[in-house]
Write an enzyme that holds these catalytic residues in place. Structure first.
Site, PDB file in Angstrom:
ATOM      1  N   HIS A  18     -41.681 -40.360  -7.935  1.00  0.00           N
ATOM      2  CA  HIS A  18     -42.419 -39.083  -7.952  1.00  0.00           C
ATOM      3  C   HIS A  18     -42.230 -38.368  -9.307  1.00  0.00           C
ATOM      4  CE1 HIS A  18     -42.995 -39.156  -3.551  1.00  0.00           C
ATOM      5  NE2 HIS A  18     -41.701 -39.334  -3.383  1.00  0.00           N
TER       6      HIS A  18
HETATM    7  O1  RIB Z   1     -41.923 -34.829  -2.814  1.00  0.00           O
HETATM    8  C1  RIB Z   1     -41.204 -35.425  -3.871  1.00  0.00           C
HETATM    9  C2  RIB Z   1     -40.409 -34.408  -4.621  1.00  0.00           C
HETATM   10  O2  RIB Z   1     -39.440 -33.830  -3.780  1.00  0.00           O
HETATM   11  C3  RIB Z   1     -39.610 -35.000  -5.795  1.00  0.00           C
HETATM   12  O3  RIB Z   1     -39.523 -34.051  -6.807  1.00  0.00           O
HETATM   13  C4  RIB Z   1     -38.259 -35.254  -5.211  1.00  0.00           C
HETATM   14  O4  RIB Z   1     -37.222 -35.181  -6.196  1.00  0.00           O
HETATM   15  C5  RIB Z   1     -38.139 -34.083  -4.284  1.00  0.00           C
HETATM   16  O5  RIB Z   1     -37.703 -32.975  -5.040  1.00  0.00           O
END
Ligand code: RIB
Ligand code: CA
Length: 309
Positions: free
Chosen positions: A237
């Protein structure tokens, strides 16, 4: 090429850490500061993880602590990054201090110094950014661009329609989306397609550098936590979002009106993205709609290999 000057706002858990390491070794970014916030785990852990990580890899970049809770709602912590946020990984505790200013003052200080050239990469709940805008409205014209890892055109990982970073603090996200600051949203629509599979992590196993070994350990933890299906695997992500600052070609974006639901009983924290331009509202966001995950994964490996020299 002139390096982009950024502040990296994070809630250092596992995927944040991969993103931070790639930012440090990419040599394409001038990171002015890391700012930390509660999200994956509490602020104390996210801050110490960031300070330990940057120091362990031998970089001297200030780390400024930010908000320990969302603007309005109660803090919700995930479990998928383990108790301290880095799974089973224990980094040596840094002897360095945190920066003497907090996240809001650090964002303002750098924005004024850079006089319109500061960009922000936000891979966590947007509480720090919102607090900075609330305290210093002039940041709306001083911050050049914000890349947000967060939201989704469709779907969610905290509710059927809300992604974690937005869901934790929808009110702050709304302030950022309504700020008028040029914005790019890298949401689940593309990040969930950017996964390092179990059979791919062996590439990192033979790396010799501290960074290479650490990336392998983190990826191995992320893959293993998924084995019983309880948590997602090595989904990049934050790494993907960060990479688009130096390689915008990794994603395709569409400009549209986007904002955050802060009242819906079932849709609280949803990122409304008017991709088909049905509303008469001005477009305020470039939303990622497609990803070249293969290109990102090659870049990540090549970038981490820069630490081998
Ligand atoms: O949904 C994914 C996000 O949520 C990423 O930034 C992960 O690190 C969590 O913070
Ligand atoms: Ca994060």
């Amino acid at each position: 090429m002139k390096k982009k000057t950024i502040i990296f706002d994070c809630d250092t858990g596992t995927d944040d850490a991969i993103a931070i390491i790639s930012a440090l070794y990419s040599q394409e970014l001038d990171i002015k500061a890391f700012t930390t916030v509660s999200g994956n785990v509490h602020l104390n852990h996210t801050s110490q993880n960031t300070l330990n990580l940057v120091d362990y890899l031998g970089f001297d970049i200030k780390v400024a602590k930010g908000a320990d809770r969302p603007l309005k709602r109660k803090l919700e912590i995930t479990q998928c990054h383990g108790e301290n946020g880095l799974g089973s990984i224990e980094l040596p505790k840094s002897k360095k201090d945190f920066y003497e200013k907090d996240a809001v003052e650090t964002i303002y200080e750098e924005a004024v110094k850079l006089n319109g050239e500061l960009e922000i990469v936000a891979v966590a709940p947007l509480t720090n950014i919102a607090n900075a805008i609330l305290k210093y409205p002039e940041l709306k014209t001083l911050i050049k661009h914000i890349t947000v890892m967060g939201g989704a055109i469709q779907g969610g990982n905290m509710s059927p329609v809300a992604e974690f970073n937005i869901f934790v603090d929808p009110e702050s996200a709304r302030i950022v989306f309504e700020s008028g600051i040029p914005l790019k949203m890298v949401g689940l629509d593309v990040t969930e397609k950017t996964v390092i599979e179990k059979e791919e992590i062996h590439k990192y196993e033979n790396l010799k550098s501290k960074a290479g070994k650490l990336v392998f350990d983190i990826l191995k933890y992320m893959v293993e936590r998924n084995e019983d299906g309880s948590f997602e695997g090595a989904v990049m992500h934050d790494g993907l979002a960060l990479s688009t600052c130096v390689h915008p070609e990794f994603i395709k974006t569409q400009e549209c009106y986007a904002n955050v639901e802060t009242k819906g009983e079932f849709t609280y924290g949803h990122t409304f993205c008017d991709i088909e331009n049905r509303s008469s509202k001005d477009k305020n966001c470039n939303v990622a709609v497609e990803v070249d995950a293969k290109a990102y994964k090659k870049w990540l490996f090549d970038t981490i290999c820069k630490a081998e020299n």
